[in-house]
Design a protein around this motif. Structure first.
Motif, PDB file in Angstrom:
ATOM      1  N   SER A  29       0.820  -1.206   0.000  1.00 51.28           N
ATOM      2  CA  SER A  29       0.000   0.000   0.000  1.00 51.28           C
ATOM      3  C   SER A  29       0.856   1.260   0.000  1.00 51.28           C
ATOM      4  CB  SER A  29      -0.957   0.003   1.187  1.00 51.28           C
ATOM      5  OG  SER A  29      -0.194  -0.029   2.365  1.00 51.28           O
ATOM      6  N   SER A  30       2.133   1.125   0.444  1.00 51.73           N
ATOM      7  CA  SER A  30       2.951   2.333   0.494  1.00 51.73           C
ATOM      8  C   SER A  30       3.693   2.580  -0.828  1.00 51.73           C
ATOM      9  CB  SER A  30       3.943   2.263   1.655  1.00 51.73           C
ATOM     10  OG  SER A  30       4.772   1.146   1.466  1.00 51.73           O
ATOM     11  N   THR A  31       3.761   1.562  -1.708  1.00 51.47           N
ATOM     12  CA  THR A  31       4.413   1.795  -3.001  1.00 51.47           C
ATOM     13  C   THR A  31       3.351   1.849  -4.096  1.00 51.47           C
ATOM     14  OG1 THR A  31       4.733  -0.568  -3.195  1.00 51.47           O
ATOM     15  CG2 THR A  31       6.637   0.692  -2.478  1.00 51.47           C
ATOM     16  N   ALA A  32       3.704   2.510  -5.229  1.00 53.99           N
ATOM     17  CA  ALA A  32       2.739   2.658  -6.317  1.00 53.99           C
ATOM     18  C   ALA A  32       2.493   1.295  -6.966  1.00 53.99           C
ATOM     19  CB  ALA A  32       3.290   3.631  -7.345  1.00 53.99           C
ATOM     20  N   LYS A  33       1.315   1.147  -7.574  1.00 56.52           N
ATOM     21  CA  LYS A  33       1.033  -0.076  -8.318  1.00 56.52           C
ATOM     22  C   LYS A  33       1.879  -0.052  -9.589  1.00 56.52           C
ATOM     23  CE  LYS A  33      -3.406   0.769  -8.398  1.00 56.52           C
ATOM     24  NZ  LYS A  33      -4.796   0.676  -8.869  1.00 56.52           N
ATOM     25  N   VAL A  34       2.425  -1.209  -9.936  1.00 58.69           N
ATOM     26  CA  VAL A  34       3.347  -1.255 -11.079  1.00 58.69           C
ATOM     27  C   VAL A  34       2.723  -2.049 -12.233  1.00 58.69           C
ATOM     28  CG1 VAL A  34       5.577  -2.131 -11.882  1.00 58.69           C
ATOM     29  CG2 VAL A  34       5.417  -0.972  -9.676  1.00 58.69           C
ATOM     30  N   LEU A  35       2.823  -1.511 -13.443  1.00 59.08           N
ATOM     31  CA  LEU A  35       2.405  -2.220 -14.649  1.00 59.08           C
ATOM     32  C   LEU A  35       3.681  -2.602 -15.388  1.00 59.08           C
ATOM     33  CD1 LEU A  35      -0.214  -2.950 -16.320  1.00 59.08           C
ATOM     34  CD2 LEU A  35       0.316  -0.930 -17.690  1.00 59.08           C
ATOM     35  N   ARG A  36       3.967  -3.913 -15.433  1.00 60.33           N
ATOM     36  CA  ARG A  36       5.189  -4.374 -16.109  1.00 60.33           C
ATOM     37  C   ARG A  36       4.870  -4.575 -17.592  1.00 60.33           C
ATOM     38  NH1 ARG A  36       5.621  -9.598 -12.827  1.00 60.33           N
ATOM     39  NH2 ARG A  36       3.430  -9.358 -13.383  1.00 60.33           N
ATOM     40  N   VAL A  37       5.504  -3.747 -18.413  1.00 63.47           N
ATOM     41  CA  VAL A  37       5.222  -3.759 -19.849  1.00 63.47           C
ATOM     42  C   VAL A  37       6.404  -4.374 -20.599  1.00 63.47           C
ATOM     43  CG1 VAL A  37       4.799  -2.291 -21.867  1.00 63.47           C
ATOM     44  CG2 VAL A  37       3.688  -1.761 -19.682  1.00 63.47           C
ATOM     45  N   GLY A  38       6.116  -5.309 -21.479  1.00 60.72           N
ATOM     46  CA  GLY A  38       7.157  -5.944 -22.287  1.00 60.72           C
ATOM     47  C   GLY A  38       7.107  -5.436 -23.719  1.00 60.72           C
ATOM     48  N   ALA A  39       8.288  -5.252 -24.319  1.00 57.92           N
ATOM     49  CA  ALA A  39       8.374  -4.831 -25.715  1.00 57.92           C
ATOM     50  C   ALA A  39       9.697  -5.299 -26.299  1.00 57.92           C
ATOM     51  CB  ALA A  39       8.284  -3.313 -25.821  1.00 57.92           C
ATOM     52  N   GLU A  40       9.694  -5.577 -27.603  1.00 59.07           N
ATOM     53  CA  GLU A  40      10.956  -5.873 -28.297  1.00 59.07           C
ATOM     54  C   GLU A  40      11.439  -4.509 -28.792  1.00 59.07           C
ATOM     55  OE1 GLU A  40      13.840  -6.078 -30.715  1.00 59.07           O
ATOM     56  OE2 GLU A  40      12.041  -5.975 -31.963  1.00 59.07           O
ATOM     57  N   THR A  41      12.449  -3.973 -28.105  1.00 58.94           N
ATOM     58  CA  THR A  41      12.724  -2.541 -28.220  1.00 58.94           C
ATOM     59  C   THR A  41      13.705  -2.130 -29.329  1.00 58.94           C
ATOM     60  OG1 THR A  41      14.395  -2.756 -26.526  1.00 58.94           O
ATOM     61  CG2 THR A  41      12.195  -2.093 -25.793  1.00 58.94           C
ATOM     62  N   GLY A  72      -3.591   4.686 -13.035  1.00 64.38           N
ATOM     63  CA  GLY A  72      -2.972   4.854 -11.720  1.00 64.38           C
ATOM     64  C   GLY A  72      -1.832   3.883 -11.453  1.00 64.38           C
ATOM     65  N   TYR A  73      -1.138   3.482 -12.508  1.00 63.01           N
ATOM     66  CA  TYR A  73      -0.008   2.554 -12.364  1.00 63.01           C
ATOM     67  C   TYR A  73       1.302   3.231 -12.752  1.00 63.01           C
ATOM     68  CZ  TYR A  73      -2.965  -1.644 -12.086  1.00 63.01           C
ATOM     69  OH  TYR A  73      -3.859  -2.610 -11.713  1.00 63.01           O
ATOM     70  N   GLU A  74       2.371   2.780 -12.113  1.00 67.12           N
ATOM     71  CA  GLU A  74       3.697   3.197 -12.554  1.00 67.12           C
ATOM     72  C   GLU A  74       4.123   2.179 -13.618  1.00 67.12           C
ATOM     73  OE1 GLU A  74       8.082   2.516 -11.142  1.00 67.12           O
ATOM     74  OE2 GLU A  74       6.778   3.156  -9.486  1.00 67.12           O
ATOM     75  N   VAL A  75       4.609   2.648 -14.766  1.00 69.27           N
ATOM     76  CA  VAL A  75       4.960   1.734 -15.863  1.00 69.27           C
ATOM     77  C   VAL A  75       6.445   1.388 -15.842  1.00 69.27           C
ATOM     78  CG1 VAL A  75       5.103   1.564 -18.395  1.00 69.27           C
ATOM     79  CG2 VAL A  75       3.026   2.437 -17.322  1.00 69.27           C
ATOM     80  N   GLN A  76       6.738   0.101 -15.864  1.00 65.39           N
ATOM     81  CA  GLN A  76       8.134  -0.354 -15.971  1.00 65.39           C
ATOM     82  C   GLN A  76       8.270  -1.152 -17.256  1.00 65.39           C
ATOM     83  OE1 GLN A  76       9.088  -2.560 -12.437  1.00 65.39           O
ATOM     84  NE2 GLN A  76       9.153  -0.702 -11.182  1.00 65.39           N
ATOM     85  N   ILE A  77       9.217  -0.740 -18.114  1.00 64.97           N
ATOM     86  CA  ILE A  77       9.343  -1.387 -19.419  1.00 64.97           C
ATOM     87  C   ILE A  77      10.508  -2.366 -19.446  1.00 64.97           C
ATOM     88  CG2 ILE A  77       9.788  -0.949 -21.884  1.00 64.97           C
ATOM     89  CD1 ILE A  77       8.189   1.770 -21.271  1.00 64.97           C
ATOM     90  N   GLN A  78      10.246  -3.549 -19.998  1.00 71.88           N
ATOM     91  CA  GLN A  78      11.291  -4.576 -20.121  1.00 71.88           C
ATOM     92  C   GLN A  78      11.481  -4.930 -21.586  1.00 71.88           C
ATOM     93  OE1 GLN A  78      10.420  -8.180 -17.896  1.00 71.88           O
ATOM     94  NE2 GLN A  78       9.353  -7.003 -16.321  1.00 71.88           N
ATOM     95  N   ASN A  79      12.744  -5.101 -21.989  1.00 74.32           N
ATOM     96  CA  ASN A  79      13.029  -5.528 -23.351  1.00 74.32           C
ATOM     97  C   ASN A  79      12.991  -7.057 -23.427  1.00 74.32           C
ATOM     98  OD1 ASN A  79      13.927  -5.741 -25.984  1.00 74.32           O
ATOM     99  ND2 ASN A  79      16.083  -5.478 -25.434  1.00 74.32           N
ATOM    100  N   ILE A  80      12.114  -7.583 -24.267  1.00 73.63           N
ATOM    101  CA  ILE A  80      11.954  -9.040 -24.418  1.00 73.63           C
ATOM    102  C   ILE A  80      11.875  -9.350 -25.910  1.00 73.63           C
ATOM    103  CG2 ILE A  80      10.343 -10.980 -23.989  1.00 73.63           C
ATOM    104  CD1 ILE A  80       9.487  -9.572 -21.425  1.00 73.63           C
ATOM    105  N   GLY A  81      12.496 -10.415 -26.343  1.00 68.69           N
ATOM    106  CA  GLY A  81      12.409 -10.824 -27.751  1.00 68.69           C
ATOM    107  C   GLY A  81      10.952 -10.954 -28.180  1.00 68.69           C
ATOM    108  N   PHE A  82      10.656 -10.604 -29.434  1.00 61.96           N
ATOM    109  CA  PHE A  82       9.249 -10.588 -29.853  1.00 61.96           C
ATOM    110  C   PHE A  82       8.557 -11.935 -29.634  1.00 61.96           C
ATOM    111  CE2 PHE A  82       5.660 -10.570 -32.796  1.00 61.96           C
ATOM    112  CZ  PHE A  82       5.038  -9.413 -32.366  1.00 61.96           C
ATOM    113  N   ASP A  83       9.278 -13.018 -29.945  1.00 57.75           N
ATOM    114  CA  ASP A  83       8.663 -14.343 -29.794  1.00 57.75           C
ATOM    115  C   ASP A  83       8.580 -14.764 -28.316  1.00 57.75           C
ATOM    116  OD1 ASP A  83      11.417 -14.525 -29.691  1.00 57.75           O
ATOM    117  OD2 ASP A  83      11.517 -16.476 -30.678  1.00 57.75           O
ATOM    118  N   GLY A  84       9.140 -13.970 -27.414  1.00 52.88           N
ATOM    119  CA  GLY A  84       9.067 -14.295 -25.979  1.00 52.88           C
ATOM    120  C   GLY A  84       7.976 -13.530 -25.245  1.00 52.88           C
ATOM    121  N   LEU A  85       7.282 -12.625 -25.953  1.00 52.23           N
ATOM    122  CA  LEU A  85       6.311 -11.764 -25.269  1.00 52.23           C
ATOM    123  C   LEU A  85       5.070 -12.534 -24.788  1.00 52.23           C
ATOM    124  CD1 LEU A  85       6.566  -8.630 -27.576  1.00 52.23           C
ATOM    125  CD2 LEU A  85       7.162  -8.717 -25.151  1.00 52.23           C
TER     126      LEU A  85
END
Ligand code: GLN
Length: 257
Positions: A29-41, A72-85
Protein backbone atom coordinates in the motif's frame (compact mmCIF):
# COMPACT_ATOMS: atom_id res chain seq x y z
CA UNK A 1 9.06 -34.08 20.26
CA UNK A 2 6.61 -33.63 23.11
CA UNK A 3 3.10 -32.53 22.31
CA UNK A 4 3.63 -29.30 24.25
CA UNK A 5 6.72 -28.24 22.26
CA UNK A 6 4.98 -29.09 19.00
CA UNK A 7 2.04 -26.88 19.98
CA UNK A 8 4.36 -24.00 20.85
CA UNK A 9 6.21 -24.43 17.57
CA UNK A 10 2.98 -24.40 15.59
CA UNK A 11 1.87 -21.28 17.45
CA UNK A 12 5.20 -19.58 16.73
CA UNK A 13 4.94 -20.38 13.02
CA UNK A 14 1.37 -19.07 13.01
CA UNK A 15 2.33 -15.76 14.71
CA UNK A 16 5.34 -15.35 12.42
CA UNK A 17 3.25 -15.85 9.30
CA UNK A 18 0.72 -13.28 10.55
CA UNK A 19 3.57 -10.81 10.90
CA UNK A 20 4.77 -11.56 7.36
CA UNK A 21 1.32 -11.11 5.87
CA UNK A 22 1.11 -7.78 7.68
CA UNK A 23 4.45 -6.66 6.25
CA UNK A 24 3.45 -7.59 2.72
CA UNK A 25 0.31 -5.51 2.95
CA UNK A 26 2.17 -2.52 4.30
CA UNK A 27 4.75 -2.44 1.50
CA UNK A 28 2.10 -2.90 -1.15
CA UNK A 29 0.00 0.00 0.00
CA UNK A 30 2.95 2.33 0.49
CA UNK A 31 4.41 1.79 -3.00
CA UNK A 32 2.74 2.66 -6.32
CA UNK A 33 1.03 -0.08 -8.32
CA UNK A 34 3.35 -1.26 -11.08
CA UNK A 35 2.40 -2.22 -14.65
CA UNK A 36 5.19 -4.37 -16.11
CA UNK A 37 5.22 -3.76 -19.85
CA UNK A 38 7.16 -5.94 -22.29
CA UNK A 39 8.37 -4.83 -25.72
CA UNK A 40 10.96 -5.87 -28.30
CA UNK A 41 12.72 -2.54 -28.22
CA UNK A 42 14.43 -2.37 -31.61
CA UNK A 43 11.30 -1.53 -33.57
CA UNK A 44 11.31 2.21 -34.23
CA UNK A 45 9.18 4.32 -34.32
CA UNK A 46 7.13 2.11 -31.96
CA UNK A 47 9.74 1.03 -29.39
CA UNK A 48 13.44 1.79 -29.29
CA UNK A 49 16.12 3.07 -26.97
CA UNK A 50 16.91 6.78 -27.04
CA UNK A 51 20.62 7.07 -27.84
CA UNK A 52 21.39 9.75 -25.29
CA UNK A 53 18.98 9.15 -22.41
CA UNK A 54 18.95 5.33 -22.92
CA UNK A 55 15.22 5.47 -22.11
CA UNK A 56 12.76 3.36 -24.04
CA UNK A 57 10.90 5.67 -26.37
CA UNK A 58 8.48 5.50 -29.30
CA UNK A 59 4.76 5.54 -30.01
CA UNK A 60 3.97 2.37 -28.03
CA UNK A 61 6.14 3.46 -25.11
CA UNK A 62 4.39 6.84 -24.85
CA UNK A 63 1.02 5.14 -25.20
CA UNK A 64 1.83 2.48 -22.57
CA UNK A 65 2.98 5.17 -20.12
CA UNK A 66 -0.14 7.25 -20.78
CA UNK A 67 -2.35 4.18 -20.25
CA UNK A 68 -0.53 3.32 -17.03
CA UNK A 69 -0.95 6.87 -15.76
CA UNK A 70 -4.63 6.83 -16.64
CA UNK A 71 -5.08 3.61 -14.64
CA UNK A 72 -2.97 4.85 -11.72
CA UNK A 73 -0.01 2.55 -12.36
CA UNK A 74 3.70 3.20 -12.55
CA UNK A 75 4.96 1.73 -15.86
CA UNK A 76 8.13 -0.35 -15.97
CA UNK A 77 9.34 -1.39 -19.42
CA UNK A 78 11.29 -4.58 -20.12
CA UNK A 79 13.03 -5.53 -23.35
CA UNK A 80 11.95 -9.04 -24.42
CA UNK A 81 12.41 -10.82 -27.75
CA UNK A 82 9.25 -10.59 -29.85
CA UNK A 83 8.66 -14.34 -29.79
CA UNK A 84 9.07 -14.30 -25.98
CA UNK A 85 6.31 -11.76 -25.27
CA UNK A 86 3.31 -14.12 -25.26
CA UNK A 87 5.17 -16.72 -23.14
CA UNK A 88 6.09 -13.89 -20.70
CA UNK A 89 2.43 -12.89 -20.41
CA UNK A 90 1.54 -16.54 -19.84
CA UNK A 91 4.20 -16.93 -17.16
CA UNK A 92 3.11 -13.70 -15.47
CA UNK A 93 6.53 -12.02 -15.72
CA UNK A 94 4.94 -9.08 -17.56
CA UNK A 95 1.42 -7.65 -17.35
CA UNK A 96 1.10 -6.17 -20.81
CA UNK A 97 2.88 -6.36 -24.17
CA UNK A 98 3.09 -3.07 -26.08
CA UNK A 99 5.16 -4.13 -29.05
CA UNK A 100 3.43 -3.25 -32.32
CA UNK A 101 1.76 -6.65 -31.98
CA UNK A 102 -0.71 -7.39 -34.74
CA UNK A 103 -4.04 -8.77 -33.59
CA UNK A 104 -4.33 -12.23 -35.16
CA UNK A 105 -6.83 -15.04 -34.52
CA UNK A 106 -4.04 -17.38 -33.53
CA UNK A 107 -2.56 -14.98 -30.95
CA UNK A 108 -6.04 -14.08 -29.69
CA UNK A 109 -6.40 -17.71 -28.56
CA UNK A 110 -3.44 -17.19 -26.20
CA UNK A 111 -3.83 -13.58 -25.02
CA UNK A 112 -6.43 -10.86 -24.66
CA UNK A 113 -6.05 -7.98 -27.09
CA UNK A 114 -7.18 -4.44 -26.44
CA UNK A 115 -9.15 -2.56 -29.04
CA UNK A 116 -6.95 -1.83 -32.10
CA UNK A 117 -4.73 1.21 -31.56
CA UNK A 118 -2.79 1.42 -34.84
CA UNK A 119 -3.48 0.44 -38.47
CA UNK A 120 -0.49 -1.15 -40.18
CA UNK A 121 0.37 -3.51 -43.03
CA UNK A 122 3.26 -5.51 -44.49
CA UNK A 123 5.65 -4.06 -47.04
CA UNK A 124 8.97 -4.82 -48.70
CA UNK A 125 12.38 -3.13 -48.68
CA UNK A 126 14.89 -3.97 -51.43
CA UNK A 127 18.19 -2.56 -52.68
CA UNK A 128 17.71 0.69 -54.65
CA UNK A 129 19.18 -1.01 -57.70
CA UNK A 130 16.64 -3.85 -57.60
CA UNK A 131 14.30 -3.50 -60.59
CA UNK A 132 12.89 -7.03 -60.34
CA UNK A 133 10.95 -6.94 -57.06
CA UNK A 134 7.98 -4.60 -57.39
CA UNK A 135 5.45 -6.44 -55.25
CA UNK A 136 4.83 -9.59 -53.21
CA UNK A 137 4.30 -11.75 -56.32
CA UNK A 138 7.91 -11.02 -57.31
CA UNK A 139 9.25 -12.58 -54.12
CA UNK A 140 8.82 -16.15 -55.40
CA UNK A 141 12.11 -18.01 -55.16
CA UNK A 142 13.85 -15.02 -53.57
CA UNK A 143 15.88 -14.73 -50.37
CA UNK A 144 13.88 -12.87 -47.73
CA UNK A 145 14.90 -11.58 -44.29
CA UNK A 146 12.27 -11.27 -41.56
CA UNK A 147 11.99 -10.90 -37.79
CA UNK A 148 11.27 -14.14 -35.97
CA UNK A 149 7.70 -14.78 -34.78
CA UNK A 150 6.17 -11.90 -36.72
CA UNK A 151 3.38 -11.62 -39.27
CA UNK A 152 6.10 -10.70 -41.77
CA UNK A 153 7.79 -14.05 -41.12
CA UNK A 154 4.48 -15.86 -41.53
CA UNK A 155 3.78 -14.13 -44.84
CA UNK A 156 7.28 -14.85 -46.15
CA UNK A 157 6.96 -18.56 -45.33
CA UNK A 158 3.87 -18.72 -47.55
CA UNK A 159 5.77 -17.48 -50.60
CA UNK A 160 6.62 -20.24 -53.08
CA UNK A 161 10.26 -21.38 -53.09
CA UNK A 162 11.37 -18.41 -51.02
CA UNK A 163 14.40 -18.86 -48.79
CA UNK A 164 13.39 -17.21 -45.54
CA UNK A 165 16.03 -16.08 -43.05
CA UNK A 166 14.75 -15.24 -39.57
CA UNK A 167 16.46 -12.69 -37.32
CA UNK A 168 15.87 -11.65 -33.73
CA UNK A 169 15.34 -8.05 -34.72
CA UNK A 170 14.37 -6.13 -37.83
CA UNK A 171 17.63 -4.15 -37.66
CA UNK A 172 19.53 -7.39 -38.26
CA UNK A 173 17.26 -8.09 -41.24
CA UNK A 174 18.15 -4.69 -42.77
CA UNK A 175 21.87 -5.37 -42.21
CA UNK A 176 21.51 -8.66 -44.07
CA UNK A 177 19.98 -6.80 -47.02
CA UNK A 178 22.80 -4.25 -46.93
CA UNK A 179 25.32 -7.11 -47.03
CA UNK A 180 23.52 -8.71 -50.00
CA UNK A 181 22.72 -11.76 -47.89
CA UNK A 182 19.06 -11.46 -48.94
CA UNK A 183 17.08 -9.84 -51.77
CA UNK A 184 14.33 -8.32 -49.63
CA UNK A 185 13.12 -7.56 -46.12
CA UNK A 186 9.43 -8.11 -45.32
CA UNK A 187 8.34 -6.02 -42.36
CA UNK A 188 5.65 -3.64 -41.09
CA UNK A 189 5.27 -0.61 -43.37
CA UNK A 190 5.81 2.14 -40.75
CA UNK A 191 8.99 0.43 -39.53
CA UNK A 192 10.33 0.01 -43.06
CA UNK A 193 9.51 3.66 -43.83
CA UNK A 194 11.15 4.86 -40.61
CA UNK A 195 14.25 2.81 -41.34
CA UNK A 196 14.61 4.34 -44.80
CA UNK A 197 14.20 7.93 -43.63
CA UNK A 198 16.16 7.73 -40.36
CA UNK A 199 19.00 5.37 -41.20
CA UNK A 200 20.09 7.41 -44.19
CA UNK A 201 20.45 4.13 -46.10
CA UNK A 202 20.37 5.47 -49.68
CA UNK A 203 21.15 2.01 -50.93
CA UNK A 204 17.64 0.69 -50.13
CA UNK A 205 14.08 1.58 -51.16
CA UNK A 206 10.49 0.78 -50.28
CA UNK A 207 8.40 -1.25 -52.70
CA UNK A 208 5.12 0.61 -53.07
CA UNK A 209 2.76 -2.33 -52.62
CA UNK A 210 1.33 -2.82 -49.12
CA UNK A 211 0.18 -6.41 -48.77
CA UNK A 212 -2.63 -6.21 -46.24
CA UNK A 213 -4.23 -4.35 -43.33
CA UNK A 214 -3.08 -5.26 -39.85
CA UNK A 215 -4.14 -3.73 -36.56
CA UNK A 216 -1.94 -3.52 -33.48
CA UNK A 217 -3.36 -4.35 -30.06
CA UNK A 218 -2.04 -4.25 -26.51
CA UNK A 219 -1.84 -7.81 -25.23
CA UNK A 220 -2.53 -8.99 -21.68
CA UNK A 221 -2.69 -12.46 -20.12
CA UNK A 222 -5.69 -14.58 -21.09
CA UNK A 223 -6.73 -15.08 -17.49
CA UNK A 224 -6.52 -11.38 -16.58
CA UNK A 225 -9.66 -10.11 -18.30
CA UNK A 226 -9.96 -7.37 -15.70
CA UNK A 227 -6.70 -5.77 -16.87
CA UNK A 228 -7.83 -5.93 -20.50
CA UNK A 229 -11.02 -4.09 -19.56
CA UNK A 230 -9.02 -1.45 -17.68
CA UNK A 231 -6.66 -0.98 -20.66
CA UNK A 232 -9.60 -0.59 -23.04
CA UNK A 233 -11.23 1.93 -20.74
CA UNK A 234 -7.97 3.90 -20.46
CA UNK A 235 -7.60 3.85 -24.28
CA UNK A 236 -11.16 5.18 -24.63
CA UNK A 237 -10.37 7.97 -22.22
CA UNK A 238 -7.10 8.87 -23.97
CA UNK A 239 -8.95 8.96 -27.30
CA UNK A 240 -11.60 11.22 -25.78
CA UNK A 241 -9.25 13.64 -24.03
CA UNK A 242 -6.95 14.11 -27.04
CA UNK A 243 -3.89 12.46 -25.47
CA UNK A 244 -3.91 9.52 -27.95
CA UNK A 245 -4.06 11.95 -30.89
CA UNK A 246 -1.23 14.03 -29.40
CA UNK A 247 1.02 10.97 -29.13
CA UNK A 248 0.05 9.82 -32.65
CA UNK A 249 0.88 13.20 -34.18
CA UNK A 250 4.18 13.32 -32.26
CA UNK A 251 5.37 10.09 -33.93
CA UNK A 252 3.64 10.09 -37.31
CA UNK A 253 3.19 13.77 -38.05
CA UNK A 254 -0.49 13.34 -38.92
CA UNK A 255 -3.83 12.61 -37.27
CA UNK A 256 -4.81 8.95 -36.65
CA UNK A 257 -6.74 7.23 -39.45
N1 GLN B 1 3.32 -6.38 -36.31
C1 GLN B 1 4.18 -7.51 -36.48
C2 GLN B 1 3.64 -8.68 -35.72
O1 GLN B 1 2.82 -8.50 -34.86
C3 GLN B 1 5.62 -7.21 -36.05
C4 GLN B 1 5.76 -6.79 -34.63
C5 GLN B 1 7.17 -6.58 -34.14
O2 GLN B 1 8.13 -7.05 -34.74
N2 GLN B 1 7.33 -5.93 -33.05
O3 GLN B 1 4.00 -9.79 -35.96
Amino acid sequence: MSKKIATYLLLAVFILSLGLVGCGKQTNSSTAKVLRVGAETTFPPFEFQDETSKEYTGFDMDLARAIGKQMGYEVQIQNIGFDGLIPALDAGTIDMAASAMTITDERAKKVNFSQPYYKSGLSIVVKSSNAVINGFKDLEGKRIAVQIGTTGAEAAHKIKNAQVREFNSSSEAYIELKNNGVDAVVNDLPVNAYYLTKSGDKDAKLVSEVANSEYYGLATAKKNTELNEKVNKALDELKKNGEYEKIYIKWFGKKPE
